[in-house]
Motif scaffolding. Structure first.
Motif, PDB file in Angstrom:
ATOM      1  N   THR A 179     -20.423 -80.444 -29.256  1.00  0.00           N
ATOM      2  CA  THR A 179     -19.558 -81.281 -29.066  1.00  0.00           C
ATOM      3  C   THR A 179     -18.332 -80.470 -28.969  1.00  0.00           C
ATOM      4  OG1 THR A 179     -18.456 -83.473 -27.529  1.00  0.00           O
ATOM      5  CG2 THR A 179     -18.717 -83.253 -29.639  1.00  0.00           C
ATOM      6  N   TRP A 180     -17.402 -80.509 -28.417  1.00  0.00           N
ATOM      7  CA  TRP A 180     -15.632 -80.612 -28.465  1.00  0.00           C
ATOM      8  C   TRP A 180     -15.327 -81.441 -27.931  1.00  0.00           C
ATOM      9  CZ3 TRP A 180     -12.711 -80.003 -24.229  1.00  0.00           C
ATOM     10  CH2 TRP A 180     -13.229 -80.007 -22.923  1.00  0.00           C
ATOM     11  N   ASP A 181     -14.059 -81.345 -28.734  1.00  0.00           N
ATOM     12  CA  ASP A 181     -12.462 -81.538 -28.379  1.00  0.00           C
ATOM     13  C   ASP A 181     -11.147 -81.114 -28.864  1.00  0.00           C
ATOM     14  OD1 ASP A 181     -11.770 -84.151 -30.513  1.00  0.00           O
ATOM     15  OD2 ASP A 181     -13.585 -83.337 -31.090  1.00  0.00           O
ATOM     16  N   ASN A 182     -10.457 -81.641 -28.150  1.00  0.00           N
ATOM     17  CA  ASN A 182      -9.479 -80.761 -27.939  1.00  0.00           C
ATOM     18  C   ASN A 182      -7.731 -81.824 -28.719  1.00  0.00           C
ATOM     19  OD1 ASN A 182      -6.263 -79.869 -28.141  1.00  0.00           O
ATOM     20  ND2 ASN A 182      -6.589 -78.145 -26.629  1.00  0.00           N
TER      21      ASN A 182
ATOM     22  N   SER B  18      -8.356 -83.072 -23.918  1.00  0.00           N
ATOM     23  CA  SER B  18      -9.376 -83.520 -23.698  1.00  0.00           C
ATOM     24  C   SER B  18     -10.643 -83.256 -24.198  1.00  0.00           C
ATOM     25  CB  SER B  18      -9.891 -82.263 -22.319  1.00  0.00           C
ATOM     26  OG  SER B  18      -9.886 -81.137 -23.217  1.00  0.00           O
ATOM     27  N   GLY B  19     -11.819 -83.692 -23.973  1.00  0.00           N
ATOM     28  CA  GLY B  19     -13.145 -83.263 -24.995  1.00  0.00           C
ATOM     29  C   GLY B  19     -14.578 -83.705 -23.652  1.00  0.00           C
TER      30      GLY B  19
ATOM     31  N   ASN C 228     -14.317 -82.259 -17.381  1.00  0.00           N
ATOM     32  CA  ASN C 228     -13.884 -82.743 -18.864  1.00  0.00           C
ATOM     33  C   ASN C 228     -12.852 -82.151 -19.439  1.00  0.00           C
ATOM     34  OD1 ASN C 228     -16.184 -84.423 -19.988  1.00  0.00           O
ATOM     35  ND2 ASN C 228     -17.519 -82.069 -19.336  1.00  0.00           N
TER      36      ASN C 228
ATOM     37  N   LEU D 236      -9.224 -76.328 -32.339  1.00  0.00           N
ATOM     38  CA  LEU D 236     -10.464 -76.854 -30.715  1.00  0.00           C
ATOM     39  C   LEU D 236     -10.995 -77.765 -32.322  1.00  0.00           C
ATOM     40  CD1 LEU D 236     -11.196 -77.118 -28.383  1.00  0.00           C
ATOM     41  CD2 LEU D 236     -13.127 -75.819 -28.854  1.00  0.00           C
ATOM     42  N   ASN D 237     -11.575 -78.778 -32.018  1.00  0.00           N
ATOM     43  CA  ASN D 237     -12.521 -79.752 -32.739  1.00  0.00           C
ATOM     44  C   ASN D 237     -13.974 -79.440 -32.141  1.00  0.00           C
ATOM     45  OD1 ASN D 237     -10.571 -80.872 -34.483  1.00  0.00           O
ATOM     46  ND2 ASN D 237     -10.190 -82.484 -33.732  1.00  0.00           N
TER      47      ASN D 237
END
Length: 195
Positions: free
Chosen positions: A175-178, A129-130, A103, A150-151
């Motif tokens: 969860t995370w996403d960039n 990515s996420g 990921n 970062l979210n």
């Protein structure tokens, strides 16, 4: 005449495969019996590995890494460390890779080993990515953003964090996403260790 021991010398020994395996197994809430059964080995065999009495084969290490869901590289030695620094200092070029790299997430161990009640991880989240699905771990975690943004979604609450911001996750789904143009670098403190 005996030499005086430095304070705390008894508390920190050199990193060993056995100590790391025991810490990871316990972090996964597996008993010796659970791991032995998954490996098709005896409890005594696993115990001897964890006490550094026996050394597993490469095939055994691959199977252990698979069961514990860690990269096999984590189970191999460490960079050369002077006796004075062992258990105390981790040089930038001597960090051990952690996680799978999936990921777009690259992780390195900042802690000298996995034998404490917590671990410190250096995480780099690649641009764009996420995670595809939320995850949950039986841990308490604090992250500190060094660079990038970062979210995060923690327990269905959405946040965007940037340099100097910190956050906490207490066993919640997250969860995370960039979605940004630059990588995000975060230092995590995780208790108990999960790697």
């Amino acid at each position: 005449m005996t030499r005086a021991k430095r304070p705390g010398a008894e508390a920190v020994g050199p990193r060993s495969l056995g100590a790391d395996l025991r810490a990871i197994r316990k972090g996964r809430k597996l008993t010796l019996t659970d791991l032995a059964e998954a490996l098709g080995r005896s409890v005594g065999w696993v115990s001897q590995i964890e006490r550094d009495i026996s050394t597993p084969s490469i095939a055994d290490l691959r199977r252990i890494a698979e069961i514990l869901d860690v990269p096999i590289s984590l189970l191999f030695g460490e960079a050369t460390v002077s006796p004075e620094e062992r258990g105390y200092v981790v040089r930038a070029g001597a960090r051990r890779a952690m996680g799978s790299g999936a990921n777009g997430l690259t992780e390195e161990l900042l802690s000298p080993d996995l034998t404490d009640s917590f671990e410190v991880i250096h995480s780099t989240f690649a641009a764009y990515s996420g995670l595809e699905a939320p995850v949950r771990r039986e841990t308490q975690e604090v992250g500190f953003v060094i660079s990038g943004r970062l979210n995060l979604t923690i327990a269905e609450r959405r946040f965007t964090v940037g340099p100097g911001d910190s956050f906490r996750i207490r066993g919640e789904y997250y969860t995370w996403d960039n979605p940004y143009d630059t990588p995000a670098v975060v230092v995590w403190v995780i208790s108990p260790p999960v790697y």
